[in-house]
Motif scaffolding. Sequence first.
Motif, PDB file in Angstrom:
ATOM      1  N   TYR A   2      31.270  25.546  39.227  1.00 40.19           N
ATOM      2  CA  TYR A   2      32.557  26.126  39.581  1.00 40.19           C
ATOM      3  C   TYR A   2      33.413  26.190  38.324  1.00 40.19           C
ATOM      4  O   TYR A   2      33.523  25.197  37.594  1.00 40.19           O
ATOM      5  CB  TYR A   2      33.265  25.274  40.635  1.00 40.19           C
ATOM      6  N   GLN A  37      38.370  25.341  47.856  1.00 43.79           N
ATOM      7  CA  GLN A  37      38.334  24.386  48.968  1.00 43.79           C
ATOM      8  C   GLN A  37      36.913  23.879  49.189  1.00 43.79           C
ATOM      9  O   GLN A  37      36.698  22.687  49.422  1.00 43.79           O
ATOM     10  CB  GLN A  37      38.892  25.024  50.250  1.00 43.79           C
ATOM     11  N   LYS A  38      35.946  24.787  49.114  1.00 46.24           N
ATOM     12  CA  LYS A  38      34.542  24.388  49.253  1.00 46.24           C
ATOM     13  C   LYS A  38      34.145  23.453  48.118  1.00 46.24           C
ATOM     14  O   LYS A  38      33.500  22.423  48.340  1.00 46.24           O
ATOM     15  CB  LYS A  38      33.648  25.627  49.258  1.00 46.24           C
ATOM     16  N   MET A  39      34.547  23.797  46.889  1.00 46.49           N
ATOM     17  CA  MET A  39      34.251  22.956  45.728  1.00 46.49           C
ATOM     18  C   MET A  39      34.834  21.562  45.918  1.00 46.49           C
ATOM     19  O   MET A  39      34.164  20.561  45.674  1.00 46.49           O
ATOM     20  CB  MET A  39      34.828  23.588  44.457  1.00 46.49           C
ATOM     21  N   ALA A  41      35.610  20.042  48.696  1.00 49.20           N
ATOM     22  CA  ALA A  41      34.914  19.330  49.769  1.00 49.20           C
ATOM     23  C   ALA A  41      33.571  18.796  49.277  1.00 49.20           C
ATOM     24  O   ALA A  41      33.174  17.682  49.624  1.00 49.20           O
ATOM     25  CB  ALA A  41      34.715  20.261  50.964  1.00 49.20           C
ATOM     26  N   GLU A  42      32.871  19.569  48.459  1.00 49.46           N
ATOM     27  CA  GLU A  42      31.547  19.167  47.979  1.00 49.46           C
ATOM     28  C   GLU A  42      31.619  18.100  46.878  1.00 49.46           C
ATOM     29  O   GLU A  42      30.758  17.241  46.799  1.00 49.46           O
ATOM     30  CB  GLU A  42      30.798  20.382  47.440  1.00 49.46           C
ATOM     31  N   SER A  43      32.653  18.193  46.025  1.00 44.60           N
ATOM     32  CA  SER A  43      32.704  17.320  44.849  1.00 44.60           C
ATOM     33  C   SER A  43      33.707  16.179  44.970  1.00 44.60           C
ATOM     34  O   SER A  43      33.595  15.186  44.249  1.00 44.60           O
ATOM     35  CB  SER A  43      33.063  18.149  43.610  1.00 44.60           C
ATOM     36  N   GLN A  50      33.162  21.997  37.834  1.00 45.19           N
ATOM     37  CA  GLN A  50      32.390  21.055  38.640  1.00 45.19           C
ATOM     38  C   GLN A  50      30.956  21.552  38.566  1.00 45.19           C
ATOM     39  O   GLN A  50      30.668  22.705  38.883  1.00 45.19           O
ATOM     40  CB  GLN A  50      32.896  20.980  40.077  1.00 45.19           C
ATOM     41  N   TRP A  52      26.732  21.094  39.100  1.00 45.71           N
ATOM     42  CA  TRP A  52      25.571  20.544  39.798  1.00 45.71           C
ATOM     43  C   TRP A  52      24.328  20.909  39.025  1.00 45.71           C
ATOM     44  O   TRP A  52      24.209  22.013  38.496  1.00 45.71           O
ATOM     45  CB  TRP A  52      25.450  21.133  41.208  1.00 45.71           C
ATOM     46  N   ASP A  55      20.492  19.434  43.202  1.00 45.12           N
ATOM     47  CA  ASP A  55      21.352  18.890  44.253  1.00 45.12           C
ATOM     48  C   ASP A  55      22.285  17.800  43.742  1.00 45.12           C
ATOM     49  O   ASP A  55      23.086  17.274  44.503  1.00 45.12           O
ATOM     50  CB  ASP A  55      20.498  18.313  45.393  1.00 45.12           C
ATOM     51  N   ARG A  56      22.174  17.444  42.473  1.00 43.23           N
ATOM     52  CA  ARG A  56      22.966  16.343  41.921  1.00 43.23           C
ATOM     53  C   ARG A  56      24.297  16.840  41.347  1.00 43.23           C
ATOM     54  O   ARG A  56      24.321  17.701  40.467  1.00 43.23           O
ATOM     55  CB  ARG A  56      22.187  15.634  40.823  1.00 43.23           C
ATOM     56  N   HIS A  57      25.376  16.280  41.851  1.00 42.11           N
ATOM     57  CA  HIS A  57      26.695  16.588  41.299  1.00 42.11           C
ATOM     58  C   HIS A  57      26.870  15.764  40.031  1.00 42.11           C
ATOM     59  O   HIS A  57      26.871  14.539  40.072  1.00 42.11           O
ATOM     60  CB  HIS A  57      27.791  16.266  42.316  1.00 42.11           C
TER      61      HIS A  57
END
Length: 80
Positions: A2, A37-39, A41-43, A50, A52, A55-57
Amino acid sequence: MYTTAVCPFCVNAKRLLDSKGVKVKEIRVDREPHLRQKMMAESGERTVPQIWIGDRHVGGFTELWALDKRGELDPLLFAK
């Protein structure tokens, strides 16, 4: 990853990954604000970039850079 257009940390993250030969899938939250907002929520974070790897943040540029300096980035990027 992101990003926004005016983020120097985003530019640095893209340069680092480009230097490794990695193609970045960029999601511009300045062009599509609803994706921030999605970012978030995920991070759990509101700043960009942000990042990834699979699957790893990883976090932001500082965390990406630290992984590289510790020699841990390449194994993540090129794991089979």
